[in-house]
Design a protein around this motif. Structure first.
Motif, PDB file in Angstrom:
ATOM      1  N   LEU A  17      54.866  48.262  24.144  1.00 40.58           N
ATOM      2  CA  LEU A  17      54.620  48.540  25.559  1.00 40.58           C
ATOM      3  C   LEU A  17      53.217  49.091  25.766  1.00 40.58           C
ATOM      4  O   LEU A  17      52.510  48.704  26.701  1.00 40.58           O
ATOM      5  N   SER A  20      50.755  46.273  25.728  1.00 44.40           N
ATOM      6  CA  SER A  20      50.685  45.481  26.970  1.00 44.40           C
ATOM      7  C   SER A  20      49.910  46.218  28.046  1.00 44.40           C
ATOM      8  O   SER A  20      49.159  45.608  28.801  1.00 44.40           O
ATOM      9  N   VAL A  21      50.133  47.535  28.115  1.00 42.80           N
ATOM     10  CA  VAL A  21      49.366  48.306  29.102  1.00 42.80           C
ATOM     11  C   VAL A  21      47.878  48.198  28.782  1.00 42.80           C
ATOM     12  O   VAL A  21      47.047  47.973  29.660  1.00 42.80           O
ATOM     13  N   ALA A  23      46.397  45.785  27.320  1.00 41.37           N
ATOM     14  CA  ALA A  23      45.916  44.447  27.666  1.00 41.37           C
ATOM     15  C   ALA A  23      45.504  44.407  29.133  1.00 41.37           C
ATOM     16  O   ALA A  23      44.439  43.882  29.486  1.00 41.37           O
ATOM     17  N   ALA A  24      46.355  44.987  29.995  1.00 36.64           N
ATOM     18  CA  ALA A  24      46.025  45.000  31.425  1.00 36.64           C
ATOM     19  C   ALA A  24      44.764  45.818  31.675  1.00 36.64           C
ATOM     20  O   ALA A  24      43.886  45.423  32.448  1.00 36.64           O
ATOM     21  N   PHE A  26      42.356  46.278  29.590  1.00 39.94           N
ATOM     22  CA  PHE A  26      41.267  45.465  29.074  1.00 39.94           C
ATOM     23  C   PHE A  26      40.742  44.524  30.162  1.00 39.94           C
ATOM     24  O   PHE A  26      39.552  44.475  30.456  1.00 39.94           O
ATOM     25  N   GLY A  27      41.677  43.798  30.811  1.00 35.10           N
ATOM     26  CA  GLY A  27      41.270  42.871  31.866  1.00 35.10           C
ATOM     27  C   GLY A  27      40.594  43.588  33.019  1.00 35.10           C
ATOM     28  O   GLY A  27      39.536  43.179  33.507  1.00 35.10           O
ATOM     29  N   LEU A  28      41.210  44.692  33.451  1.00 34.63           N
ATOM     30  CA  LEU A  28      40.681  45.394  34.628  1.00 34.63           C
ATOM     31  C   LEU A  28      39.318  46.014  34.339  1.00 34.63           C
ATOM     32  O   LEU A  28      38.436  46.031  35.198  1.00 34.63           O
ATOM     33  N   TRP A  30      36.949  44.917  32.351  1.00 37.93           N
ATOM     34  CA  TRP A  30      35.863  43.925  32.423  1.00 37.93           C
ATOM     35  C   TRP A  30      35.566  43.556  33.853  1.00 37.93           C
ATOM     36  O   TRP A  30      34.410  43.366  34.231  1.00 37.93           O
ATOM     37  N   LEU A  31      36.622  43.441  34.671  1.00 37.86           N
ATOM     38  CA  LEU A  31      36.391  43.127  36.086  1.00 37.86           C
ATOM     39  C   LEU A  31      35.527  44.203  36.728  1.00 37.86           C
ATOM     40  O   LEU A  31      34.533  43.910  37.394  1.00 37.86           O
ATOM     41  N   PHE A  33      33.595  46.349  35.251  1.00 40.54           N
ATOM     42  CA  PHE A  33      32.289  46.365  34.611  1.00 40.54           C
ATOM     43  C   PHE A  33      31.381  45.289  35.226  1.00 40.54           C
ATOM     44  O   PHE A  33      30.235  45.554  35.631  1.00 40.54           O
ATOM     45  N   ILE A  34      31.907  44.073  35.344  1.00 38.64           N
ATOM     46  CA  ILE A  34      31.092  42.972  35.870  1.00 38.64           C
ATOM     47  C   ILE A  34      30.733  43.218  37.325  1.00 38.64           C
ATOM     48  O   ILE A  34      29.563  43.135  37.727  1.00 38.64           O
ATOM     49  N   LEU A  35      31.749  43.547  38.140  1.00 35.79           N
ATOM     50  CA  LEU A  35      31.477  43.733  39.571  1.00 35.79           C
ATOM     51  C   LEU A  35      30.563  44.930  39.803  1.00 35.79           C
ATOM     52  O   LEU A  35      29.661  44.884  40.648  1.00 35.79           O
ATOM     53  N   GLU A  37      28.278  46.270  37.742  1.00 32.30           N
ATOM     54  CA  GLU A  37      26.906  45.939  37.336  1.00 32.30           C
ATOM     55  C   GLU A  37      26.252  44.995  38.344  1.00 32.30           C
ATOM     56  O   GLU A  37      25.078  45.113  38.678  1.00 32.30           O
ATOM     57  N   LEU A  38      27.070  44.061  38.831  1.00 30.51           N
ATOM     58  CA  LEU A  38      26.562  43.071  39.787  1.00 30.51           C
ATOM     59  C   LEU A  38      26.121  43.750  41.077  1.00 30.51           C
ATOM     60  O   LEU A  38      25.049  43.454  41.616  1.00 30.51           O
TER      61      LEU A  38
END
Lengths: 279, 330
Positions: A17, A20-21, A23-24, A26-28, A30-31, A33-35, A37-38
């Motif tokens: 468990l 999995s948390v 993993a979520a 991880f995705g968030l 990067w989002l 981080f990218i937004l 920095e942008l």
């Protein structure tokens, strides 16, 4: 009761468990981080000159006006030309073809085109438009973008039309309306929000596309609204400026990147809101 | 009186017949119009294949099989071999899937099992936004932000950690360049993550609640329910989603072009620069001179299209099977 086994299963489950948390997260991350920095770098490069001046060369100052206008022109023609074709083909799949052999082939081919690498579309248009017309042009870029619009619209149109209850079609047919009128006046209307969603998604998809423009529209440093010549456009400007050696061009590239992302993300959010309103 | 009524009736009947005929014609016309549009889609597809094959012909004739078995890429002497590009495409996609598949499935599990209900929608949307960001944005971000950071933190750490382990050592040798195969793979994995998690979440939701409840009722832990019940039930959907993501990764152009390093040599080290099919085409096509050079680049495109076609077609097959089954069950 086998306590050791019990504890082991419990520990294993907990670890799973937590993973999995993570993993979520991880995705968030990067989002964000990218937004982040942008926005940071994009706002730094943003100024009113971005919208009022032409693209510069070397370390001169300038803006992105011609690139923005070129992109808007090519994207809008591509959407205006591609949407009716996609709409009609999607209508064929949902209303006429359904389980027929042609519909099966079209559906298969369309789903391949939907996910096929966009650079392949560029090569196709190069062979079919650029070579016969002896030169890169805004029209070639527009055709490439149009080819990308069609499968997106076909897919969403078919899905949305299939959601329309058959009772509506039958009621209209019982009143004596011919099939084509039923489709145009009843099913299209009932699925309108969904179809618009598809068009919005298609616009979002092509506004950031760079690969199909690399050797179709190319780029143009100057103001040009002549679609038969090299056409300035935003994604190519970003590509070239990011690879250049000058800091001011890098800043412009980030400003352009922020513009594109803001456009694309607001379009997809709008599409989502529209979808939710329907359901 | 009766005569008049009769003629009026006749006129009405004729009118009706005319209207019905007009309706019929309009119907047929509309039907053909939609059919034509559908045929156009097939025609575009055929055109793509035809243009790639035709464009690649000179290069196919000239190099034959040696095109896919040699690594040399020299525009000056017109010696072209696609091996380095094909290697780069396959390796970056494979590594990207290695990261993205477990993480994507993890996200789907988080969204369907763990996440508090009110947060499911916003977090799901946020993850899907990753798919909405255009690939050139990943490229510019990768080049200016990610790669320098990677060069200074993760790569030296990897070299320290694995540089002395036998066998693995070769994969992590050499100086940290920042750009390279591994960086490209990592960015690709972030890009395809939402495709996997979205499809996986959707197929997880097709699992009948009864199956899960029965398993929980037997005393299974969440892990056991997922691994023994949900995943076997949705296997073809999960694999289909992964294949769809793989198709994306194979053909991804701009993000990879920025960070892969553009070297036409195959290095065993994952940290060294390489190239991929799409990166080679993107970098060189507009400036390519000479028929053979252009034709070689188009042949690269043909190879890429063939690979993605196989992957995407099997993805469709798997997702369709699942669709049919869940359609039949309900």
């Amino acid at each position: 009761m086998n306590m050791a086994l019990y504890t082991r299963r419990k520990a294993f489950n907990r670890m799973f468990l937590v993973l999995s948390v993570l993993a979520a997260v991880f995705g968030l991350i990067w989002l964000a981080f990218i937004l982040g920095e942008l926005c940071w770098r994009g706002l730094e490069g943003m100024s009113s000159r971005v919208f009022t001046e032409m693209t510069p060369a070397g370390d001169a100052d300038g803006g992105l006006l011609n690139a923005i206008v070129g992109s808007v022109m090519m994207s809008s023609v591509a959407v205006v030309a591609g949407t009716p074709i996609g709409l009609l083909a999607g209508t064929y799949l949902a209303e006429y073809g359904r389980h027929g052999r042609l519909a099966f082939v079209v559906r298969f081919v369309n789903d391949i085109l939907l996910s096929a690498p966009s650079i392949i579309v560029g090569l196709f248009v190069y062979e079919f438009v650029v070579v016969p017309t002896h030169g890169f042009s805004g029209w070639a870029g527009t055709v490439a973008l149009g080819v990308i619009v069609i499968p997106v619209v076909v897919r969403t149109t078919e899905n949305m039309l299939l959601l329309v209850p058959n009772g509506l079609r039958e009621a209209a047919a019982a009143l004596g309306a011919p099939r084509s009128s039923v489709i145009r006046a009843v099913t299209w209307r009932a699925a309108r929000a969904g179809i618009v969603t598809g068009v919005l998604l298609a616009i979002a998809r092509i506004s950031g596309e760079t690969a199909p423009l690399l050797f179709t529209a190319l780029n143009n440093q100057f103001w040009s609204t002549d679609m038969s010549g090299w056409m300035p456009n935003l994604p190519m400007a970003i590509f070239q400026y990011a690879n250049s050696a000058y800091d001011n061009l890098h800043r412009l590239a980030w400003a352009g990147a922020l513009l594109i992302t803001a456009t694309v993300l607001s379009l997809s959010v709008a599409a989502r809101l529209l979808e939710r309103k329907r359901s | 009186m009766a005569d008049i009524a009769l003629t009026e009736n006749l006129a009405a009947v004729a009118d009706r017949a005319a209207v019905v005929r007009r309706f019929g014609m309009r119907d047929a016309g509309f039907r053909w119009l939609t059919r034509l549009a559908a045929l156009l889609v097939v025609l575009v597809f055929a055109g793509v294949i035809w243009s790639l094959v035709m464009g690649a012909m000179p290069s196919i004739k000239h190099y034959g099989w040696s095109f896919v078995t040699t690594e040399a890429w020299n525009p000056v002497t017109e010696k072209f071999g696609a091996l380095a590009s094909i290697y780069g495409t396959l390796v970056t996609s494979f590594l990207a899937m290695l990261i993205a598949v477990p993480v994507g499935i993890g996200i789907a599990i988080f969204l369907t099992e763990i996440c508090p209900r009110p947060l499911r929608r916003p977090i799901g949307i946020a993850i899907e936004l990753l798919a909405g960001i255009p690939s050139i944005i990943y490229g510019i971000w990768g080049l200016f932000v990610f790669a320098p950071e990677f060069q200074q933190t993760v790569e030296p750490w990897l070299i320290d950690l694995l540089g002395n382990v036998p066998l693995v050592r070769a994969l992590f040798e050499g100086p940290p360049y920042g750009t390279g195969i591994f960086t490209a793979s990592f960015i690709l994995s972030i890009m395809v993550l939402p495709f996997i998690s979205a499809v996986t979440r959707d197929v997880f939701e097709t699992v009948p609640p009864m199956l899960k409840e029965a398993a929980y009722g037997l005393g299974c832990t969440t892990w056991e329910v997922m691994w023994r019940v949900v995943l076997p039930f949705t296997r073809s959907g999960v694999v289909g989603g992964a294949m769809l993501a793989l198709g994306r990764a194979l053909g991804e152009t701009m993000a990879v072009t920025f960070v892969i390093g553009n070297s036409h040599h195959i290095h065993t080290s994952l940290l060294s620069p390489g190239t991929s099919i799409s990166a080679t085409i993107a970098n060189e096509f507009a400036e390519a001179v000479g028929d053979l050079y252009i034709s070689s680049l188009i042949e690269l495109g043909l190879i890429l299209f063939a690979i993605t076609f196989i992957v995407l077609a099997s993805a469709q097959l798997m997702l369709r099977t699942l669709e049919r089954r869940s359609g039949g069950a309900s």
